[in-house]
Design an enzyme around this catalytic site. Structure first.
Site, PDB file in Angstrom:
ATOM      1  N   ASP A 193      48.064  33.445  41.613  1.00 38.33           N
ATOM      2  CA  ASP A 193      47.644  34.949  40.288  1.00 38.33           C
ATOM      3  C   ASP A 193      48.951  35.838  40.749  1.00 38.33           C
ATOM      4  O   ASP A 193      48.802  35.980  42.305  1.00 38.33           O
ATOM      5  CB  ASP A 193      46.319  35.666  40.562  1.00 38.33           C
ATOM      6  CG  ASP A 193      45.099  34.384  40.035  1.00 38.33           C
ATOM      7  OD1 ASP A 193      45.501  33.253  39.333  1.00 38.33           O
ATOM      8  OD2 ASP A 193      43.619  34.821  40.279  1.00 38.33           O
ATOM      9  N   GLN A 218      48.949  35.454  45.343  1.00 34.86           N
ATOM     10  CA  GLN A 218      47.976  34.547  45.769  1.00 34.86           C
ATOM     11  C   GLN A 218      48.920  33.419  46.486  1.00 34.86           C
ATOM     12  O   GLN A 218      49.271  32.870  45.518  1.00 34.86           O
ATOM     13  CB  GLN A 218      47.042  33.628  44.355  1.00 34.86           C
ATOM     14  CG  GLN A 218      45.755  34.834  44.179  1.00 34.86           C
ATOM     15  CD  GLN A 218      44.822  34.782  45.094  1.00 34.86           C
ATOM     16  OE1 GLN A 218      43.899  33.774  45.768  1.00 34.86           O
ATOM     17  NE2 GLN A 218      44.984  36.104  46.376  1.00 34.86           N
ATOM     18  N   TRP A 237      45.872  26.226  36.046  1.00 42.54           N
ATOM     19  CA  TRP A 237      45.003  25.405  37.159  1.00 42.54           C
ATOM     20  C   TRP A 237      45.374  23.221  36.940  1.00 42.54           C
ATOM     21  O   TRP A 237      45.309  22.763  37.163  1.00 42.54           O
ATOM     22  CB  TRP A 237      44.106  25.624  37.087  1.00 42.54           C
ATOM     23  CG  TRP A 237      43.511  26.739  38.123  1.00 42.54           C
ATOM     24  CD1 TRP A 237      43.052  27.698  37.453  1.00 42.54           C
ATOM     25  CD2 TRP A 237      44.156  26.706  39.347  1.00 42.54           C
ATOM     26  NE1 TRP A 237      43.284  29.117  38.549  1.00 42.54           N
ATOM     27  CE2 TRP A 237      44.024  28.270  40.227  1.00 42.54           C
ATOM     28  CE3 TRP A 237      44.727  26.533  40.705  1.00 42.54           C
ATOM     29  CZ2 TRP A 237      43.569  29.132  41.249  1.00 42.54           C
ATOM     30  CZ3 TRP A 237      44.601  26.618  41.309  1.00 42.54           C
ATOM     31  CH2 TRP A 237      44.515  27.475  41.955  1.00 42.54           C
ATOM     32  N   TRP A 285      52.901  27.553  48.282  1.00 39.75           N
ATOM     33  CA  TRP A 285      52.100  27.545  46.950  1.00 39.75           C
ATOM     34  C   TRP A 285      51.823  29.329  46.718  1.00 39.75           C
ATOM     35  O   TRP A 285      51.716  29.929  46.859  1.00 39.75           O
ATOM     36  CB  TRP A 285      50.652  26.927  46.976  1.00 39.75           C
ATOM     37  CG  TRP A 285      50.003  27.329  46.421  1.00 39.75           C
ATOM     38  CD1 TRP A 285      48.959  28.515  46.158  1.00 39.75           C
ATOM     39  CD2 TRP A 285      49.319  26.779  44.970  1.00 39.75           C
ATOM     40  NE1 TRP A 285      47.772  28.436  44.827  1.00 39.75           N
ATOM     41  CE2 TRP A 285      48.320  27.543  44.527  1.00 39.75           C
ATOM     42  CE3 TRP A 285      49.835  25.422  44.277  1.00 39.75           C
ATOM     43  CZ2 TRP A 285      47.760  27.018  43.393  1.00 39.75           C
ATOM     44  CZ3 TRP A 285      48.952  25.723  43.076  1.00 39.75           C
ATOM     45  CH2 TRP A 285      48.729  25.750  42.119  1.00 39.75           C
ATOM     46  N   GLU A 328      37.842  35.065  34.835  1.00 39.47           N
ATOM     47  CA  GLU A 328      38.726  34.915  35.761  1.00 39.47           C
ATOM     48  C   GLU A 328      39.259  36.633  35.287  1.00 39.47           C
ATOM     49  O   GLU A 328      40.139  36.777  34.213  1.00 39.47           O
ATOM     50  CB  GLU A 328      39.836  33.777  36.231  1.00 39.47           C
ATOM     51  CG  GLU A 328      37.935  33.319  36.815  1.00 39.47           C
ATOM     52  CD  GLU A 328      39.342  32.145  37.138  1.00 39.47           C
ATOM     53  OE1 GLU A 328      38.851  31.603  38.329  1.00 39.47           O
ATOM     54  OE2 GLU A 328      39.836  31.772  36.874  1.00 39.47           O
TER      55      GLU A 328
HETATM   56  C1  FRU Z   1      42.444  32.862  39.351  1.00 39.99           C
HETATM   57  C2  FRU Z   1      41.507  32.640  40.451  1.00 39.99           C
HETATM   58  C3  FRU Z   1      40.645  33.824  40.892  1.00 39.99           C
HETATM   59  C4  FRU Z   1      40.736  33.790  41.931  1.00 39.99           C
HETATM   60  C5  FRU Z   1      41.813  33.651  42.534  1.00 39.99           C
HETATM   61  C6  FRU Z   1      41.663  32.483  43.802  1.00 39.99           C
HETATM   62  O1  FRU Z   1      43.741  32.065  39.086  1.00 39.99           O
HETATM   63  O2  FRU Z   1      41.237  31.770  40.500  1.00 39.99           O
HETATM   64  O3  FRU Z   1      40.415  33.785  40.047  1.00 39.99           O
HETATM   65  O4  FRU Z   1      40.034  34.834  42.860  1.00 39.99           O
HETATM   66  O5  FRU Z   1      42.405  32.079  41.636  1.00 39.99           O
HETATM   67  O6  FRU Z   1      42.750  32.144  44.262  1.00 39.99           O
END
Ligand code: FRU
Length: 488
Positions: free
Chosen positions: A38, A54, A301, A35, A218
């Site tokens: 960000d 991420q 998301w 997966w 975010e």
């Molecule tokens: C945005 C977010 C960020 C957070 C990350 C967690 O997509 O929600 O705010 O740091 O993803 O994976």
């Protein structure tokens, strides 16, 4: 190295080697395995561009967040590097969330990220942590978290405090912008300053949502571009507008303006960044040649559940957009695919014709390509469309309605087997009655750049690769010019 990091590195190393040609996009970054969400730590370090992300190697869904890592010379062909961060410290035991990176004057690379840990009631406490490294291996600071919620003004949340974006000031000191939920329940962009990356102090609030542009924000970014101050954020819980500028849910906006005498943002305009289906959490970097380049997670998301058909046996979920050069002109934020893409051009095909009805064009098909289409519809033209990634069963459609000057991207028939958002539209300008579209296709996505890049529409696609026809159709008559390149 911690056991957790070592395990992630071994896990990805074993699997990386087994990927086959075509299993991933040709020039968009996907996770080493599992997966991705960000983009994190986008920057230039040690002579190459680096991009972290991420990352949950063990699943096709979000989970314990690691930082994946890749590097590239040309922003298009990526090399996977070993996982950079695992959630292996007290300060980040529930995840190493989003953040950024910067090369320090002493030659080290600084990573700054949100360390998440649970409080006694299971709440997710968020604070900013740092790690120092050499472009491969990173050591977390013993004093993490280095920016705790205790540094924030009163009324600010310790549960919504994340996503630091750092940059180096001319004097070698550091500034970072984070987002935080303030007392009105909305998000705010908060600045912090440091001399060494370890000791930080609160500086000021730059701007806040006032619950007008979503609530919590975010992934902030803040920079100067063409004489303007630009604050980019990804607001949560946005509300759609009749102008089609903003859609419901998670969005991305650019606040363009200037700073007043107290260093607070004075807004000229608030613009949507991408009008497509799959675009979130953009982050920019300043390239050595002065270009401001942005990359975003090409997913959402709302629509990130397993998009492939289970029978496809997927091994990755999530990809980045193509890196895009940013400019501001006449108050518009313009995006263009990085110019490095031109060097990959091959097999040029071009056509110029008057189109009425439907046609395919010689040499114009494929799923990895860069194609520019110009149309000049006649008075009687009621609709123009292009079907991409198409065969008997599938297609992704781009439709233009000249009467309302509306452009639509529709992946309803792209074969996703999920009831997500499949259609988005926006108004476009047609200077001298002409519409110009640059269309990038790459196996699992389409990115549309309209005009000079004043509109973009991005969407992840999971259509079988055998669907590679492209059809042009006009109800009425239009002049049509097509220039198509394959990509090496
Ligand atoms: C945005 C977010 C960020 C957070 C990350 C967690 O997509 O929600 O705010 O740091 O993803 O994976």
């Amino acid at each position: 190295m911690s056991e957790k990091l070592n395990k992630a590195r071994e896990y990805e190393r074993e699997r990386l080697a087994t990927f086959t040609e075509g299993e991933r996009p040709a020039y968009h970054l996907t996770p080493a395995i599992g997966w991705m969400n960000d983009p994190n730590g986008f920057g230039f370090y040690g002579g190459r561009f680096h991009l972290f992300y991420q990352y949950n190697p063990y699943d096709l869904q979000s989970g314990p967040m690691h930082w994946g890592h890749a590097a590239t010379d040309d922003l298009l062909r990526w090399e996977h590097l070993p996982c950079a961060l695992a959630p292996d410290a007290d300060a980040d035991s529930a995840g190493c969330w989003s953040g950024s990176a910067v090369g320090l004057p002493d030659g080290r690379q600084l990573l700054i990220y949100t360390g998440v840990r649970r409080d006694e009631n299971g709440g997710l406490l968020q604070a900013q942590c740092v790690a120092f490294g050499d472009g491969i291996d990173y050591e977390k600071a013993a004093s993490n978290p280095v920016i705790g919620a205790d540094l924030l003004p009163e009324g600010c949340s310790k549960f919504d405090f994340r996503d630091p974006k750092v940059w180096l000031e001319e004097d070698g000191s550091l500034t970072c912008v984070t987002v935080n939920r303030v007392e009105d329940g909305g998000g705010a962009a908060q600045l912090f300053r440091s001399e060494d990356g370890v000791h930080w102090r609160y500086d000021r609030e730059l701007d806040r949502s006032r619950n007008e542009y979503g609530d919590m924000w975010e992934c902030p970014d803040f920079f100067e571009l063409d004489g303007k101050a630009v604050l980019i954020v990804s607001p949560m819980n946005m509300c759609a507008t009749k102008t089609n500028d903003f859609h419901d849910g998670n969005g991305c906006i650019a606040i363009i303006g200037r700073l007043d005498e107290n260093g607070k943002m004075v807004r000229d305009s608030v613009l949507p960044i991408d009008h497509g289906i799959s675009f979130y959490a953009p982050q920019t970097m300043l390239a050595p040649d002065g270009r401001r380049i942005m990359v975003a997670w090409m997913h959402s998301w709302e629509g990130c559940g397993m998009p492939f058909r289970p029978t496809d046996n997927p091994r990755w979920n999530g990809q980045m957009t193509i890196p895009r050069e940013l400019r501001i002109e006449g108050g518009k934020l313009l995006q263009a695919p990085v110019r490095e893409l031109d060097a990959l051009h091959t097999d040029r095909v071009s056509h110029k014709l008057t189109l009425s009805g439907e046609t395919e064009l010689d040499g114009v098909r494929g799923r990895v390509l860069d194609m520019t289409v110009k149309i000049k519809p006649s008075e009687d033209c009621k609709a123009f469309s292009i079907a991409l990634a198409s065969d008997e069963q599938f297609e992704t459609a781009i439709r233009f309605d000249p009467a309302s000057s509306t452009l639509e991207l529709d992946r309803t028939l792209s074969g996703m087997c999920r009831d997500y958002t499949h259609i988005r539209r926006c108004r476009v300008d047609t200077p001298a009655g002409e519409l110009k579209l640059r269309i990038l296709l790459d196996r699992y996505s389409v990115e549309l750049f309209v005009g000079d890049g004043e509109r973009t529409l991005s969407a992840a696609l999971f259509t079988p690769q055998s669907a590679d026809a492209i059809r042009f159709a006009c109800d009425g008559e239009t002049e049509l010019e097509v220039e198509k390149f394959g990509l090496k």
